[in-house]
Design a protein around this motif. Structure first.
Motif, short mmCIF file in Angstrom:
data_model
loop_
_atom_site.label_atom_id
_atom_site.label_comp_id
_atom_site.label_asym_id
_atom_site.label_seq_id
_atom_site.Cartn_x
_atom_site.Cartn_y
_atom_site.Cartn_z
N VAL A 190 -51.34 21.06 -17.76
CA VAL A 190 -50.89 22.17 -17.93
C VAL A 190 -49.65 22.27 -18.40
O VAL A 190 -48.68 21.61 -18.23
CB VAL A 190 -50.82 23.09 -16.17
N ASP A 191 -49.63 23.18 -19.24
CA ASP A 191 -48.22 23.33 -20.13
C ASP A 191 -47.78 24.83 -20.23
O ASP A 191 -48.66 25.74 -20.63
CB ASP A 191 -48.26 22.85 -21.65
N VAL A 192 -46.72 25.21 -19.56
CA VAL A 192 -46.44 26.57 -19.67
C VAL A 192 -45.35 27.03 -20.57
O VAL A 192 -44.55 28.07 -20.35
CB VAL A 192 -45.84 26.99 -18.11
N GLY A 193 -45.30 26.23 -21.62
CA GLY A 193 -44.21 26.65 -22.66
C GLY A 193 -44.34 27.92 -23.18
O GLY A 193 -43.13 28.31 -23.88
N ALA A 194 -45.61 28.58 -23.32
CA ALA A 194 -45.52 29.71 -23.92
C ALA A 194 -44.78 30.83 -23.37
O ALA A 194 -44.40 31.95 -23.86
CB ALA A 194 -46.91 30.26 -24.15
N LEU A 195 -44.16 30.74 -22.04
CA LEU A 195 -43.46 31.65 -21.17
C LEU A 195 -42.74 31.03 -20.25
O LEU A 195 -42.10 31.83 -19.58
CB LEU A 195 -44.35 32.92 -20.79
N GLY A 196 -42.65 29.75 -19.98
CA GLY A 196 -42.07 29.19 -18.70
C GLY A 196 -40.56 29.39 -18.90
O GLY A 196 -40.07 29.55 -17.71
N MET A 247 -39.57 36.81 -19.17
CA MET A 247 -40.78 36.21 -19.23
C MET A 247 -41.67 36.79 -20.16
O MET A 247 -42.46 36.23 -20.74
CB MET A 247 -41.56 36.23 -17.81
N ARG A 248 -41.67 38.13 -20.13
CA ARG A 248 -42.67 39.00 -20.94
C ARG A 248 -42.07 38.84 -22.40
O ARG A 248 -42.83 38.77 -23.55
CB ARG A 248 -42.74 40.49 -20.52
N ALA A 249 -40.67 38.86 -22.78
CA ALA A 249 -40.31 38.59 -23.93
C ALA A 249 -40.68 37.16 -24.60
O ALA A 249 -40.92 37.27 -25.54
CB ALA A 249 -38.68 38.81 -24.02
N ASP A 250 -40.57 36.38 -23.70
CA ASP A 250 -40.75 34.76 -24.09
C ASP A 250 -42.46 34.89 -24.36
O ASP A 250 -42.87 34.37 -25.57
CB ASP A 250 -40.84 33.87 -22.85
N ALA A 251 -43.28 35.52 -23.67
CA ALA A 251 -44.59 35.58 -23.87
C ALA A 251 -44.97 36.22 -25.20
O ALA A 251 -45.97 35.76 -26.04
CB ALA A 251 -45.49 36.25 -22.75
N VAL A 252 -44.44 37.28 -25.15
CA VAL A 252 -44.76 38.21 -26.55
C VAL A 252 -44.25 37.41 -27.77
O VAL A 252 -44.84 37.22 -28.86
CB VAL A 252 -44.11 39.61 -26.73
N ALA A 253 -43.07 36.77 -27.67
CA ALA A 253 -42.48 35.84 -28.96
C ALA A 253 -43.62 34.80 -29.07
O ALA A 253 -43.67 34.38 -30.33
CB ALA A 253 -41.34 35.05 -28.57
N THR A 254 -44.34 34.32 -28.18
CA THR A 254 -45.39 33.21 -28.64
C THR A 254 -46.65 33.94 -29.17
O THR A 254 -47.04 33.53 -30.03
CB THR A 254 -45.80 32.46 -27.17
N ALA A 255 -47.08 34.94 -28.56
CA ALA A 255 -48.17 35.86 -29.09
C ALA A 255 -48.15 36.26 -30.21
O ALA A 255 -48.95 36.36 -31.04
CB ALA A 255 -48.56 37.18 -28.13
#
Length: 311
Positions: free
Chosen positions: A141-147, A250-258
């Motif tokens: 498991v890698d949570v780098g997209a929003l961890g 967390m949501r900012a990080d997630a969207v930056a990945t998306a």
């Protein structure tokens, strides 16, 4: 910040942190920050042999899950859906296949081994329920997209309880601001001495991702980097950098990945997140209503559509 702010800098999880507060954090608060980071790292880091995710990569089974496992993996599921599977928490083995491994070797392994796609049916393999994190087959498991964004939120919670008033928690450029507005430069992905704009952030988080960070040479001459399409196991090549603001990191990080994928703008709209991104051919795009001050030629976007301009 008003008055004489106090700054605390330290290194953790492979990056430099800076916490700026209206008054200095006492030793108890600093120890609590350290404990929060250590607990998160001990669960989610694929870079340490004693972490929970490393144990699950060696042998399938279940481990105690931290309280944030639900919100974090629920957000991952939304990311996966929005990007048609391009974002996937089982991308860890794909990253290691490229050379971004636990030892940070950063050597091109594609020529010898080829890419490795992440399992499409990851939600059949990874379960989180009742305080348990379960992996039904050995998988990394890698949570780098929003961890890191999630960890910024957790640290900010400690800081806000310890010191009222203005605060900034900055983890290597992923940051949360509370109180007085802060003007944040958006680093140019092709020249770190320049910025493509400035974003004023108030009581919100700003997270960024770029392909020039954690990048290394390849045998083909085209650099490899850490932003992968989980469906292919290969680095993305269309988007160079992304920025997103949201109430929580967390949501900012997630969207930056998306935003590296086609579904990113749609997810940002659903979550009410503003964003900016730069393509590898130099175009700058932004969300409708984005308040960032962008140094681009041409007119700003109309409020009902995303903006496009040549840098």
């Amino acid at each position: 910040m008003a008055g004489d702010p106090a700054s605390w800098r330290f290194d953790a999880i492979g990056t430099t942190w800076e916490i700026v507060t209206a008054a200095p954090l006492d030793e108890a608060a600093r120890a609590e920050v350290g404990a929060v980071i250590e607990a998160f790292d001990r669960t989610w880091s694929r870079f340490r042999a004693d972490s929970s995710v490393r144990a699950l990569a060696r042998a399938a089974g279940a481990v105690p899950a931290p309280p944030d496992a639900g919100p974090l993996l629920d957000a991952y599921a939304a990311l996966s859906d929005a990007t048609d599977g391009a974002v996937n928490p089982l991308v860890g083995a794909s990253l290691e296949r490229l050379g971004y491994d636990a030892d940070y070797s950063l050597h091109d392994r594609l020529a010898a081994h080829g890419p490795r796609a992440a399992p499409e049916r990851w939600r059949d393999l990874v379960r989180w329920h009742g305080g348990v994190l379960e992996v039904r087959e050995p998988a990394l498991v890698d949570v780098g997209a929003l961890g890191k964004g999630r960890l910024v939120d957790l640290v900010l919670g400690v800081v806000r309880r310890a010191v009222p008033g203005d605060a900034i928690v900055d983890a290597g450029g992923d940051l949360a601001v509370r109180g007085r507005a802060q003007r944040i430069g958006l680093e140019h992905p092709f020249d770190p001495r320049r910025a493509i704009g400035v974003w004023e952030v108030t009581d919100a988080a700003l997270c960024a991702s770029a392909t020039n960070r954690r990048a290394w040479p390849s045998a083909t001459g085209t650099p490899l980097h850490h932003v992968l399409d989980a469906r292919t196991g290969l680095p993305v090549r269309t988007i160079a950098a992304t920025w997103a603001t949201a109430p929580d990191a967390m949501r900012a990080d997630a969207v930056a990945t998306a935003l590296f994928f086609d579904g990113g703008p749609r997810l940002a709209r659903e979550w009410g997140v503003e964003w900016v991104r730069m393509t590898t051919d130099g175009r700058v795009e932004w969300s409708p209503g984005c308040v960032a001050e962008l140094f681009v030629r041409g007119e700003r976007a109309a409020p009902d559509r995303a903006g496009f301009a040549s840098e």
